[in-house]
Design a protein around this motif. Structure first.
Motif, PDB file in Angstrom:
ATOM      1  N   PRO A   1       0.816  -1.222   0.000  1.00  7.50           N
ATOM      2  CA  PRO A   1       0.000   0.000   0.000  1.00  7.50           C
ATOM      3  C   PRO A   1       0.851   1.273   0.000  1.00  7.50           C
ATOM      4  N   VAL A   2       0.371   2.259  -0.738  1.00 10.55           N
ATOM      5  CA  VAL A   2       1.020   3.568  -0.834  1.00 10.55           C
ATOM      6  C   VAL A   2      -0.082   4.621  -0.852  1.00 10.55           C
ATOM      7  N   VAL A   3       0.217   5.803  -0.324  1.00 11.42           N
ATOM      8  CA  VAL A   3      -0.722   6.915  -0.356  1.00 11.42           C
ATOM      9  C   VAL A   3      -0.064   8.080  -1.068  1.00 11.42           C
ATOM     10  N   ALA A   4      -0.795   8.672  -2.009  1.00 10.87           N
ATOM     11  CA  ALA A   4      -0.374   9.910  -2.654  1.00 10.87           C
ATOM     12  C   ALA A   4      -1.173  11.035  -2.004  1.00 10.87           C
ATOM     13  N   GLU A   5      -0.462  11.976  -1.405  1.00 11.22           N
ATOM     14  CA  GLU A   5      -1.100  13.095  -0.717  1.00 11.22           C
ATOM     15  C   GLU A   5      -0.888  14.359  -1.533  1.00 11.22           C
ATOM     16  N   GLY A   6      -1.984  14.963  -2.005  1.00 12.08           N
ATOM     17  CA  GLY A   6      -1.897  16.177  -2.809  1.00 12.08           C
ATOM     18  C   GLY A   6      -2.359  17.390  -2.031  1.00 12.08           C
ATOM     19  N   ARG A   7      -1.723  18.540  -2.312  1.00  6.85           N
ATOM     20  CA  ARG A   7      -2.050  19.765  -1.595  1.00  6.85           C
ATOM     21  C   ARG A   7      -1.902  20.965  -2.518  1.00  6.85           C
ATOM     22  N   TRP A   8      -2.919  21.812  -2.566  1.00  3.38           N
ATOM     23  CA  TRP A   8      -2.865  23.065  -3.307  1.00  3.38           C
ATOM     24  C   TRP A   8      -1.852  23.980  -2.637  1.00  3.38           C
ATOM     25  N   VAL A   9      -1.062  24.695  -3.437  1.00  2.00           N
ATOM     26  CA  VAL A   9      -0.037  25.593  -2.915  1.00  2.00           C
ATOM     27  C   VAL A   9      -0.412  27.054  -3.138  1.00  2.00           C
ATOM     28  N   SER A  10      -0.756  27.409  -4.388  1.00  2.00           N
ATOM     29  CA  SER A  10      -1.102  28.805  -4.674  1.00  2.00           C
ATOM     30  C   SER A  10      -1.848  28.911  -5.998  1.00  2.00           C
ATOM     31  N   GLY A  11      -2.402  30.113  -6.219  1.00  2.00           N
ATOM     32  CA  GLY A  11      -3.129  30.407  -7.449  1.00  2.00           C
ATOM     33  C   GLY A  11      -4.567  29.966  -7.374  1.00  2.00           C
ATOM     34  N   GLN A  12      -5.449  30.785  -7.953  1.00  2.00           N
ATOM     35  CA  GLN A  12      -6.858  30.401  -7.980  1.00  2.00           C
ATOM     36  C   GLN A  12      -7.567  30.847  -9.251  1.00  2.00           C
ATOM     37  N   ARG A  13      -6.975  31.725  -9.985  1.00  2.00           N
ATOM     38  CA  ARG A  13      -7.659  32.213 -11.179  1.00  2.00           C
ATOM     39  C   ARG A  13      -7.414  31.299 -12.370  1.00  2.00           C
ATOM     40  N   ARG A  14      -6.395  31.579 -13.155  1.00  2.00           N
ATOM     41  CA  ARG A  14      -6.153  30.812 -14.369  1.00  2.00           C
ATOM     42  C   ARG A  14      -5.218  29.623 -14.148  1.00  2.00           C
ATOM     43  N   VAL A  15      -4.148  29.817 -13.380  1.00  5.35           N
ATOM     44  CA  VAL A  15      -3.166  28.766 -13.143  1.00  5.35           C
ATOM     45  C   VAL A  15      -3.073  28.488 -11.643  1.00  5.35           C
ATOM     46  N   LEU A  16      -3.097  27.206 -11.290  1.00  8.58           N
ATOM     47  CA  LEU A  16      -2.963  26.789  -9.899  1.00  8.58           C
ATOM     48  C   LEU A  16      -1.710  25.944  -9.758  1.00  8.58           C
TER      49      LEU A  16
END
Length: 155
Positions: free
Chosen positions: A104-119
Motif C-alpha cells: 500500500p502507498v498513499v499519494a497526498e496532494g495539496r494546493w499551494v497557490s493560485g486560484q484564477r487561471r493557473v494553480l
C-alpha cells in the motif's frame, strides 16, 4: 413527510464527491487498485496498492506509476478549488527519493497557490512505513471543458 435517508451533499461537498466519482470513472484508473478522496478544500489523497505488474526490470515500481499518482493527487487537490472547469496539467516535476516495492502507498496532494487561471499544487508518495518515496510539483490551468459535461462527474 420528508423522505428518509441521508441528505445529498451540497456545495463544496457535492463538488468533492463528484470529483471522486470522476476519478473512478476514468478508464486509466481501471488499471490501478486505487481510491481517491478529497479530504478538504485543496487536499486530495489517493490510496493505491503497488503490484509487481508495475515493476521495472530491477524489481521496483516504474516511474510512470509514480508520475500518475503524484499528478493525480496534485491535480485533484487543485481541481477541488475549481467547481466549473476541468483543469489540465501544464507542467509537473518529480523527485524520486526511494524505490517502492509491492504494497500500500498513499499519494497526498495539496494546493499551494493560485486560484484564477493557473494553480500550483504538490504531492508526495508515502509508503506503508510512513516514509516518503517521491514528491512532485505541478502547474494546472483551467480548460474550456465544463466539469458538468464529463461522464462520471455527478454533482
Amino acid at each position: 413527510m420528508p423522505p428518509e435517508g441521508p441528505t445529498p451533499p451540497a456545495g463544496a461537498e457535492a463538488h468533492f464527491r463528484a470529483l471522486e466519482s470522476l476519478y473512478d470513472a476514468a478508464p486509466i484508473n481501471r488499471l490501478f487498485d486505487s481510491r481517491m478522496e478529497i479530504v478538504a478544500p485543496g487536499e486530495a489523497r489517493i490510496h493505491f496498492t503497488v503490484a509487481e505488474s508495475f515493476f521495472h526490470a530491477a524489481g521496483a515500481l516504474h516511474g510512470t506509476a509514480y508520475f500518475k499518482m503524484l499528478d493525480d493527487a496534485a491535480f485533484y487537490a487543485a481541481n477541488s478549488l475549481v467547481s466549473d472547469r476541468f483543469l489540465l496539467t501544464t507542467a509537473f516535476n518529480l523527485l524520486f527519493t526511494k524505490p517502492l516495492r509491492a504494497g500500500p502507498v498513499v499519494a497526498e496532494g495539496r494546493w499551494v497557490s493560485g486560484q484564477r487561471r493557473v494553480l500550483i499544487a504538490e504531492a508526495r508518495l508515502v509508503d506503508a512505513s510512513g516514509e516518503e518515496a517521491a514528491r512532485g510539483t505541478g502547474t494546472f490551468m483551467r480548460s474550456n471543458i465544463p466539469l458538468a459535461g464529463l461522464p462520471g462527474y455527478h454533482a
